[in-house]
Design a protein around this motif. Structure first.
Motif, short mmCIF file in Angstrom:
data_model
loop_
_atom_site.label_atom_id
_atom_site.label_comp_id
_atom_site.label_asym_id
_atom_site.label_seq_id
_atom_site.Cartn_x
_atom_site.Cartn_y
_atom_site.Cartn_z
N UNK A 125 0.89 -1.04 -0.03
CA UNK A 125 0.02 -0.22 0.07
C UNK A 125 0.90 1.08 -0.18
N UNK A 126 0.62 2.18 -0.93
CA UNK A 126 1.03 3.45 -0.90
C UNK A 126 0.01 4.53 -0.05
N UNK A 127 0.58 5.55 0.24
CA UNK A 127 0.14 6.58 1.15
C UNK A 127 -1.32 6.73 0.38
N UNK A 128 -1.22 7.14 -0.93
CA UNK A 128 -2.57 7.15 -1.81
C UNK A 128 -3.55 6.08 -1.57
N UNK A 129 -2.97 4.92 -1.04
CA UNK A 129 -3.98 3.83 -1.09
C UNK A 129 -4.47 3.50 0.12
N UNK A 130 -4.09 4.46 1.43
CA UNK A 130 -4.07 4.16 2.86
C UNK A 130 -5.80 4.33 3.27
N UNK A 131 -6.61 5.11 2.55
CA UNK A 131 -7.88 5.48 2.83
C UNK A 131 -8.88 4.37 2.17
N UNK A 132 -8.23 3.28 1.49
CA UNK A 132 -9.27 2.28 0.56
C UNK A 132 -9.30 1.20 1.42
N UNK A 133 -10.43 0.80 1.50
CA UNK A 133 -10.79 -0.85 2.06
C UNK A 133 -9.68 -1.79 1.32
N UNK A 134 -9.57 -2.75 1.83
CA UNK A 134 -8.64 -3.93 1.38
C UNK A 134 -9.37 -4.67 0.22
N UNK A 135 -10.40 -4.57 -0.04
CA UNK A 135 -11.02 -5.21 -1.28
C UNK A 135 -10.96 -4.05 -2.11
N UNK A 136 -11.05 -2.78 -2.27
CA UNK A 136 -11.01 -2.00 -3.16
C UNK A 136 -9.43 -1.77 -3.59
#
Length: 183
Positions: A125-136
């Protein structure tokens, strides 16, 4: 900690092994792919959870990050066996994990020390992905693989969020996880 957990891990890995062996790679273009999650799929965090109530405590990211930074998570033996078989069969192996990018170096060291070598790609996960659920997060990464022409033949993970969503594998293998659930 009981025998049932080990039997379930072995059974899932054996079924995945049979399935992985069923493909012929005629005219192989290197696009047949197997995805593995890391935590509770390839590496066991059971030593951490034993120290923290086996899931009875509220999850603490800071404490867990300190555990990850030790690089001491042991291999899950049936998964290591499957991993080696999949590599030997010629699949491109992609490790797709919810671990953060700042843990890349220690994650690589831990994987190698636990016996996992020569994967083709490690996606964190990058910082840009941190707000996303694991599924997304994982669906988006699999979407990218499919757009690049990869055929996701198999996917092994301990959470439904490792396996469901878009660009799912032709067959998924859900390992048991008696300690936690990630949506």
């Amino acid at each position: 900690m009981g025998r049932g957990y080990v039997v379930d891990l072995e059974r899932v890995s054996e079924e995945a092994n049979v399935y992985a062996s069923s493909f012929g790679f005629s005219g192989d273009d290197g696009k047949d792919t197997w995805i593995f999650d890391i935590d509770e799929t390839l590496l066991s965090n059971l030593p951490y959870y034993l120290e923290h109530g086996c899931g009875l405590e509220v999850f603490d990211h800071t404490k867990f990050d300190k555990w990850v930074e030790k690089g001491a998570a042991p291999a899950i033996a049936p998964s290591l066996k499957l991993y080696e078989k999949v590599k030997d069969l010629g699949y491109k192996v992609i490790l797709l994990t919810g671990r953060r990018e700042n843990h890349r170096v220690i994650t690589i060291e831990n994987l190698i020390n636990a016996g996992f070598n020569n994967w083709d790609e490690l996606i964190l996960r990058s910082l840009d992905d941190d707000h996303k659920t694991a599924t997304i997060f994982k669906s988006e990464k699999r979407d990218e693989m499919v757009k690049e022409g990869y055929r996701i033949r198999g996917n092994s993970g301990d959470q439904w969020s490792d396996l469901l969503g878009s660009a799912m594998s032709q067959r998924s293998f859900k390992l048991p996880n008696p300690m936690y659930y990630i949506p």
